[in-house]
Design a protein around this motif. Structure first.
Motif, PDB file in Angstrom:
ATOM      1  N   LYS A 170       0.810  -1.220   0.000  1.00  0.00           N
ATOM      2  CA  LYS A 170       0.000   0.000   0.000  1.00  0.00           C
ATOM      3  C   LYS A 170       0.844   1.271   0.000  1.00  0.00           C
ATOM      4  N   ASN A 171       2.039   1.212   0.570  1.00  0.00           N
ATOM      5  CA  ASN A 171       2.784   2.445   0.819  1.00  0.00           C
ATOM      6  C   ASN A 171       4.016   2.657  -0.039  1.00  0.00           C
ATOM      7  N   ILE A 172       4.498   1.639  -0.715  1.00  0.00           N
ATOM      8  CA  ILE A 172       5.727   1.795  -1.507  1.00  0.00           C
ATOM      9  C   ILE A 172       5.416   1.529  -2.975  1.00  0.00           C
ATOM     10  N   PRO A 173       5.407   2.565  -3.801  1.00  0.00           N
ATOM     11  CA  PRO A 173       5.006   2.409  -5.203  1.00  0.00           C
ATOM     12  C   PRO A 173       5.830   1.379  -5.977  1.00  0.00           C
ATOM     13  N   HIS A 174       7.146   1.340  -5.777  1.00  0.00           N
ATOM     14  CA  HIS A 174       7.986   0.404  -6.527  1.00  0.00           C
ATOM     15  C   HIS A 174       8.437  -0.732  -5.613  1.00  0.00           C
ATOM     16  N   PRO A 384      -1.510   2.838  12.763  1.00  0.00           N
ATOM     17  CA  PRO A 384      -0.581   3.347  11.739  1.00  0.00           C
ATOM     18  C   PRO A 384      -1.131   3.249  10.328  1.00  0.00           C
ATOM     19  N   ASN A 385      -2.114   2.368  10.100  1.00  0.00           N
ATOM     20  CA  ASN A 385      -2.667   2.211   8.746  1.00  0.00           C
ATOM     21  C   ASN A 385      -3.550   3.385   8.322  1.00  0.00           C
ATOM     22  N   GLN A 386      -3.877   4.279   9.259  1.00  0.00           N
ATOM     23  CA  GLN A 386      -4.679   5.438   8.868  1.00  0.00           C
ATOM     24  C   GLN A 386      -3.827   6.496   8.164  1.00  0.00           C
ATOM     25  N   TYR A 387      -2.518   6.354   8.257  1.00  0.00           N
ATOM     26  CA  TYR A 387      -1.600   7.320   7.639  1.00  0.00           C
ATOM     27  C   TYR A 387      -1.045   6.774   6.335  1.00  0.00           C
ATOM     28  N   SER A 388      -0.488   7.673   5.537  1.00  0.00           N
ATOM     29  CA  SER A 388       0.333   7.258   4.404  1.00  0.00           C
ATOM     30  C   SER A 388       1.791   7.378   4.816  1.00  0.00           C
ATOM     31  N   TRP A 389       2.600   6.476   4.280  1.00  0.00           N
ATOM     32  CA  TRP A 389       4.029   6.446   4.604  1.00  0.00           C
ATOM     33  C   TRP A 389       4.832   6.480   3.320  1.00  0.00           C
ATOM     34  N   ARG A 427      -0.317  13.915   5.597  1.00  0.00           N
ATOM     35  CA  ARG A 427      -1.695  13.768   5.143  1.00  0.00           C
ATOM     36  C   ARG A 427      -1.834  12.487   4.337  1.00  0.00           C
ATOM     37  N   PRO A 428      -2.986  11.822   4.400  1.00  0.00           N
ATOM     38  CA  PRO A 428      -3.183  10.600   3.613  1.00  0.00           C
ATOM     39  C   PRO A 428      -3.180  10.897   2.117  1.00  0.00           C
ATOM     40  N   LEU A 429      -2.601   9.977   1.340  1.00  0.00           N
ATOM     41  CA  LEU A 429      -2.472  10.152  -0.104  1.00  0.00           C
ATOM     42  C   LEU A 429      -3.338   9.136  -0.841  1.00  0.00           C
ATOM     43  N   VAL A 430      -3.955   9.578  -1.935  1.00  0.00           N
ATOM     44  CA  VAL A 430      -4.853   8.727  -2.724  1.00  0.00           C
ATOM     45  C   VAL A 430      -4.649   9.028  -4.211  1.00  0.00           C
ATOM     46  N   GLY A 705       0.094  17.403  -1.352  1.00  0.00           N
ATOM     47  CA  GLY A 705       0.589  16.311  -0.518  1.00  0.00           C
ATOM     48  C   GLY A 705       2.000  15.898  -0.893  1.00  0.00           C
ATOM     49  N   SER A 706       2.604  16.607  -1.853  1.00  0.00           N
ATOM     50  CA  SER A 706       3.928  16.248  -2.367  1.00  0.00           C
ATOM     51  C   SER A 706       4.961  17.307  -2.009  1.00  0.00           C
ATOM     52  N   SER A 707       6.219  16.871  -1.941  1.00  0.00           N
ATOM     53  CA  SER A 707       7.355  17.795  -1.797  1.00  0.00           C
ATOM     54  C   SER A 707       8.392  17.442  -2.855  1.00  0.00           C
ATOM     55  N   SER A 708       7.925  17.265  -4.064  1.00  0.00           N
ATOM     56  CA  SER A 708       8.775  16.811  -5.163  1.00  0.00           C
ATOM     57  C   SER A 708       8.669  17.771  -6.335  1.00  0.00           C
ATOM     58  N   PRO A 709       9.740  17.911  -7.137  1.00  0.00           N
ATOM     59  CA  PRO A 709       9.647  18.717  -8.364  1.00  0.00           C
ATOM     60  C   PRO A 709       8.826  18.025  -9.452  1.00  0.00           C
TER      61      PRO A 709
END
Length: 784
Positions: A170-174, A384-389, A427-430, A705-709
């Motif tokens: 659920k939390n790690i895209p790759h 902990p499952n209520q959060y995004s990691w 914040r939770p991500l979707v 919800g991002s801190s990415s370029p």
């Protein structure tokens, strides 16, 4: 007892214990070197522990609070002041506490020394219990309780594995990959499906357990086998006199099973065409040993044994997958453990028996599943499952890494130590609700793991830019006495990450420009450089605001069609101001007067207008106004103020509501949500259209919800997703090289979209058949 640094502690332990036996637990090795500031990070703030002890490896998990610096902006009260020479807003750097999960893997031989280290550094733990799983939880129970003073609370192995598996999926895209030995890219990472269930988990330890997982809490053991990793290890030891598992696999990797196994062609003289069997198919494992009067090599016997067990497991897994109508099988357990030779044989077996209908899948953090699950069992009260990691690349070793950054020790293939860290996100991500098919969405345009030429270029590009980034970071904190020292540590850390990625591009999943940028941001944050471009953004926002009214007056004086062209050109010209692009930063540093009009003159306009722009113009002429537009903004200063806001103003004037989405946290000179609030307030004071839209909530500012370029549309702030649905958004505008070219260029949406950017990299422009400062204007309408 006074707190000692890691380096001091290591020196003392080496002097006291090096070479001595361990007493009551076999030959536990205490002469270990723990890399300073790398292993057991932030242990003094650890709150809760869990441990998974297998036959040869220990996996420790702990939760800690991490104190780090964050950049904050706050609007000045300008009432009664001459604001002409005042800064637009105040910048401050504050301390913030966040949550982090740490996972560390090491050989059981070092467990006592590591427990001593933990005991000497525990300060703020909140618990009196340590959750434990794995067979070693029983063996080492007394040692753990004695050393740490914590009660060992044992948890079911399979429950922990499944909880850990669900968590990483659920939390790690790759996280998930297929193994392709004979491909240019051995590790083929999979797109995360928004619904991870159901799936089959095949855990290959001493035996084999097969579990069907239907939901977060619903799973059942549906089968297994006594022929597993223990069989391979035991029989292998008898056949080859090799007693270490990794050494046995090493033998197998060098062997040729056809010297030992009887093949179909050995029986029939070729393929058995009636049954469609290839001549190279194994007819009888170890079959030649009954007829050949010779000694077989250890390597060949180990390889034959590996094939025999893998084929048995693969056939069994396929049968259960078909019986339960499942097409996803995840393999784990010490038999796998990231070893190429076992992944290859399992993959071949699954492909053969399923006729390609089922794929063998593996997990990048497979070795940590039990520890993660045990930790989650102990942290259920915190939910902990209520959060995004998110994975913290700065503190993680990476898949099969030899990690040159873990100095002074060069680790062996099996790994003396591996680390994995995850940060709890605010914040939770979707998913963005407007993605056409979230299950096939891939954010990144180019896979650098596949493209060797592009990989070499971009790694070199990031290496060459590193000194400048470190210099910028140090300069951003002129009042800090240790800024230069921290900047050098950042430079060294990121340099080492780049060298790891040169050797192992798959270390953190699919290698992309986005992952290189995100890793750099993680390393900057690790050394307390939260926003190196904060002063640059403050200055450029102030300058751009002074030009806003004149730009609007100029636009309003134009006819409708001419104004649409000018708006698009302004949006693209604003996008030139990107400090992340070397071609631009060189200009901005050498030509301080370079501004909006100069940027317009840089644009390579034609033939970008002729197809996509004309379709956009026709849509504006003939079609009804859009209900709501979602705009992902890029840079601060001229980009958002003179490029984006005039475009927003035009949409509002047409009756279209606008959601303006900006980064939650800083990255390069990208505008943040908090900065956008201040900028919008100042623009509203000058412009009645913007002021009215804010008051009537037709212009809404949100964070991504991002801190990415870059931009991953599958991991967006849940509040943004809710708003997109509520406002029935029917137009998405993505601006910038990072968001619209490096990512999302091929993103398919359910609604109309505009993707706009200026190519500010000569190599990329040349590859795309254009020149530097060529523009991208891509208007897309979904197929009905």
């Amino acid at each position: 007892m006074p707190m000692r640094s890691s380096k001091e502690w290591v020196a003392i332990k080496m002097a006291e214990r090096g070479g001595r036996g361990s007493g009551g637990h076999g030959s536990l090795d205490k002469s270990i070197t723990l890399p300073p500031d790398e292993i057991f990070r932030n242990l003094e703030n650890a709150k809760r522990f869990a441990i998974d002890i297998g036959g040869s490896l220990t996996k420790l998990a702990y939760y800690s609070t991490v104190q780090h610096k964050v950049a904050r902006v706050r609007s000045f009260d300008h009432s009664g002041k001459d604001i002409e020479h005042e800064p637009l807003y105040e910048i401050s750097v504050q301390e913030e506490i966040t949550a982090r999960l740490h996972f560390i893997k090491f050989e059981n031989t070092y467990i006592e020394t590591c427990l001593d280290f933990i005991k000497d550094h525990l300060v703020n733990t909140e618990t009196k219990v340590i959750k434990a799983t794995g067979g070693g939880a029983y063996k080492f129970k007394d040692l753990i309780e004695k050393k740490l003073g914590l009660k060992v609370d044992k948890e079911d192995v399979m429950t922990c594995l499944i909880k850990g598996c669900n968590f990483v999926l659920k939390n790690i895209p790759h996280e998930v990959f297929a193994y392709q030995k004979d491909s240019d890219t051995e590790f083929r990472f999979q797109t995360n499906h928004p619904n991870i269930f159901p799936y089959l988990l095949v855990n290959i330890g001493s035996g084999v357990s097969i579990v069907k997982v239907e939901t977060e809490d619903k799973f059942e053991w549906i089968g297994g086998s006594s022929i597993g990793g223990g069989t391979f290890w035991g029989l292998g030891a008898l056949l080859t006199k090799t007693k270490k598992f990794d050494e046995l696999l090493q033998l197998a990797s060098k062997g040729q099973h056809t010297n030992v196994d009887m093949l179909v062609k050995d029986v029939y003289g070729g393929a058995y065409q009636t049954l469609g069997l290839s001549g190279n198919l194994i007819a009888s494992s170890f079959g030649k040993s009954t007829t050949a009067d010779k000694e077989f090599s250890k390597e060949d016997m180990a390889k034959s044994l590996l094939h025999m067990i893998s084929n048995d497991i693969g056939q069994l897994a396929c049968l259960y997958a078909k019986l339960h109508n499942l097409d996803k099988i995840y393999f784990g357990g010490f038999f796998i453990r990231g070893h190429p030779v076992t992944m290859r044989t399992i993959t071949y077996s699954i492909n053969f028996f399923s006729k390609g209908e089922v794929q063998a899948l593996f997990l990048r953090h497979e070795g940590y599943l039990g520890a993660i699950g045990a930790f989650l069992k102990g942290a259920e009260q915190d939910n902990p499952n209520q959060y995004s990691w998110g994975e913290n690349y700065a503190g993680s070793s990476g898949l099969m890494s030899t990690s040159p950054d873990i100095f002074p020790m060069q680790r062996t293939r099996s790994g003396t130590f591996d680390m994995f860290e995850m940060d709890r996100l605010e914040r939770p991500l979707v998913n963005l609700p407007l993605l056409k098919d979230p299950s096939t969405y891939i954010p990144d345009t180019v896979d650098l793991t596949d493209d060797a030429m592009a990989r070499k270029y971009w790694l070199t590009c990031f290496e060459e830019a590193l000194d400048g980034v470190a210099k910028r970071a140090a300069a951003s904190q002129p009042d800090s006495i240790d800024a230069s020292e921290r900047a050098e540590k950042f430079r060294q850390k990121y340099w080492n990450k780049l060298q790891t990625l040169r050797q192992q591009p798959f270390a953190y999943g699919t290698l992309t420009v986005r992952s290189l940028l995100d890793t750099r941001e993680h390393c900057l944050n690790e050394f307390n450089f939260p926003d190196p471009y904060s002063k640059v953004k403050q200055k450029e926002n102030g300058i751009a605001l002074k030009c806003f009214q004149s730009v609007i007056e100029s636009l309003d004086s134009l006819g409708w069609e001419e104004r649409q062209f000018a708006l698009v050109k302004g949006l693209l010209a604003g996008n030139v101001f990107d400090w992340g692009a070397k071609a631009v930063s060189d200009v901005l540093e050498s030509e301080p007067q370079f501004g909006f009009e100069e940027a317009k003159s840089k644009l390579q306009e034609r033939p970008w207008l002729e197809d996509s722009y004309s379709q956009w113009l026709e849509r504006l002429k003939e079609g009804p106004p859009h209900r709501c537009a979602l705009i992902f903004a890029d840079n601060s200063g001229i980009d958002i103020i003179l490029g984006v806001f005039p475009f927003v103003r035009e949409l509002l004037s047409r009756g279209t509501e606008v959601i303006l989405a900006c980064n939650s946290g800083p990255a390069l000179n990208d505008v943040t949500y908090s900065e956008s609030l201040i900028v919008t307030e100042r623009i509203a004071a000058m412009d009645p259209v913007i002021q009215s839209a804010l008051r009537e909530e037709k212009l809404l500012l949100v964070q991504t919800g991002s801190s990415s370029p870059c931009l991953d549309l599958s991991r967006l702030d849940k509040g943004l997703a809710v708003l997109v649905r509520e406002r029935e958004t029917d137009l998405v505008i993505i601006e910038g090289m990072g968001r619209a070219i490096h990512t999302n260029y091929y993103a398919a949406l359910k609604c109309e979209s505009l993707k706009l950017a200026v190519i500010k990299n000569s190599w990329l422009a040349d590859r795309l058949g254009g020149k530097i400062f060529s523009v991208i204007f891509k208007y897309e309408v979904p197929c009905k």
